[in-house]
Design an enzyme around this catalytic site. Structure first.
Site, PDB file in Angstrom:
ATOM      1  CB  SER A   1      -9.968  -1.798  -0.263  1.00  0.00           C
ATOM      2  OG  SER A   1     -10.300  -1.250  -1.407  1.00  0.00           O
TER       3      SER A   1
ATOM      4  CB  CYS B   1      -3.216  -1.800 -10.262  1.00  0.00           C
ATOM      5  SG  CYS B   1      -3.872  -3.414  -9.651  1.00  0.00           S
TER       6      CYS B   1
ATOM      7  CD  GLU C   1      -3.315   2.205  -3.335  1.00  0.00           C
ATOM      8  OE1 GLU C   1      -4.036   0.952  -3.278  1.00  0.00           O
ATOM      9  OE2 GLU C   1      -3.933   2.941  -4.341  1.00  0.00           O
TER      10      GLU C   1
ATOM     11  CG  HIS D   1      -1.592  -0.893   1.334  1.00  0.00           C
ATOM     12  ND1 HIS D   1      -2.551  -1.668   0.606  1.00  0.00           N
ATOM     13  CD2 HIS D   1      -2.115  -1.773   2.567  1.00  0.00           C
ATOM     14  CE1 HIS D   1      -3.306  -2.680   1.018  1.00  0.00           C
ATOM     15  NE2 HIS D   1      -3.091  -2.681   2.334  1.00  0.00           N
TER      16      HIS D   1
HETATM   17  S1  SF4 Z   1      -1.012  -5.301  -8.012  1.00  0.00           S
HETATM   18 FE1  SF4 Z   1      -2.615  -3.576  -7.827  1.00  0.00          FE
HETATM   19  S2  SF4 Z   1      -4.072  -4.552  -6.106  1.00  0.00           S
HETATM   20 FE2  SF4 Z   1      -2.075  -5.637  -6.116  1.00  0.00          FE
HETATM   21  S3  SF4 Z   1      -0.727  -4.364  -4.646  1.00  0.00           S
HETATM   22 FE3  SF4 Z   1      -0.357  -3.612  -6.420  1.00  0.00          FE
HETATM   23  S4  SF4 Z   1      -1.704  -2.018  -6.780  1.00  0.00           S
HETATM   24 FE4  SF4 Z   1      -2.577  -3.130  -5.151  1.00  0.00          FE
END
Ligand code: SF4
Length: 285
Positions: free
Chosen positions: A214, A185, A123, A71
């Site tokens: 989340s 993402c 985050e 995060h």
């Molecule tokens: S890949 Fe996406 S969901 Fe997984 S830790 Fe990274 S930002 Fe978060």
């Protein structure tokens, strides 16, 4: 009863990397994580047994290294660690790092940073810490009045933000003179799309993941819109707590899991459903 597992589900790249880093480093001595490494109680307990301990404050660190979880953290926390001479191992997910950099860059260029996400999520607290905690944080389109009429906005999102909400928000705003970055993402997008497709076609849907996760909660709400018999469970034991009497059918069962759910928990649920699903579900229908 047929069981279908969403094409993309379970551990994402960022979470897997953070756990691998913790496991590698614990071989050399005590390891702390700044906050729980992931939002999954079962995994946290296993990590504690290995000597990987979550802490909520850096002044609790004595003789050990601190892992920054996927995060990420605010800039001020890096500075605090430096002032305590604490060795940091940075497992911030690269996708989150990218959002932090956007916040830092455009804040320094005079833009008003707007983060779409949950203001209490670590985050978001971390990202906000890269723009001197000046961001306006919007959880969903119902809160858009906070930014309507403002100019020179730089809009970024929590990496696990809902695609649907993002689209509504971007459509609703007049974004002349503003910048918009879709920073959801790819692991999140893939999991949201895969669970949506599956939920449309099954009678009962199980979403496996930590109650505080989340991204698991988002998967749950996406599935619930398509399949009224959707249940958020943490482990196989939770299957026994569900009252299935509102589910008229149980022929097709769907399973998905949040990005912080390890494979062994998913396999245990599938195994339980394969062996006892008929009795657990149909006994309550
Ligand atoms: S890949 Fe996406 S969901 Fe997984 S830790 Fe990274 S930002 Fe978060």
């Amino acid at each position: 009863m047929n069981i279908y597992v969403a094409e993309k589900s379970g551990f994402c790249f960022g979470v897997k990397k953070a756990i691998d880093i913790a496991k590698e480093n614990v071989l050399e001595g005590k390891i702390f994580t700044f906050g729980p490494l992931i939002h999954n109680n079962q995994v946290i307990e296993k990590l504690k047994d290995m000597g990987i301990e979550p802490i909520d404050s850096l002044d609790k660190v004595k003789n050990g290294k601190v892992i920054i979880r996927s995060h990420g953290i605010p800039l001020s926390t890096y500075e605090e660690a430096q002032s305590f001479n604490i060795e940091i191992i940075d497992a911030t997910c690269p996708y989150v790092r990218k959002v932090q950099k956007l916040a830092e860059k455009y804040h320094s260029e005079g833009y008003q940073i707007v983060i779409l996400g949950d203001k209490n999520h670590p985050e978001i607290i971390g990202i906000n810490g890269w723009c001197e905690n000046s961001a306006i944080i919007i959880p969903n389109h119902e809160d858009l009045d906070k930014i309507r009429g403002l100019e020179s906005l730089c809009i970024i999102c929590q990496t696990t933000f809902s695609h649907k909400e993002y689209d509504i928000i971007v459509k609703e705003l007049n974004l002349d003179n503003s910048l918009v970055f879709n920073t959801i993402c790819s692991a999140t997008s893939e999991r949201q799309e895969a669970c949506l497709e599956l939920a449309k076609n099954v009678d009962i849907m199980f979403v496996i993941g930590g109650k505080h996760s989340s991204n698991t909660k988002k998967l749950y709400s996406i599935c619930l819109e398509e399949c009224p018999c959707t249940y958020h469970i943490e482990t196989k034991e939770d299957l026994y707590k569900i009252d299935f009497k509102n589910c008229s059918n149980s022929e097709k069962i769907g399973v998905t899991a949040g990005a912080s759910t390890p494979d062994w928990i998913i396999y245990e649920v599938i195994d339980k459903l394969e062996n006892e699903g008929e009795v657990i579900i149909n006994g309550k229908l």
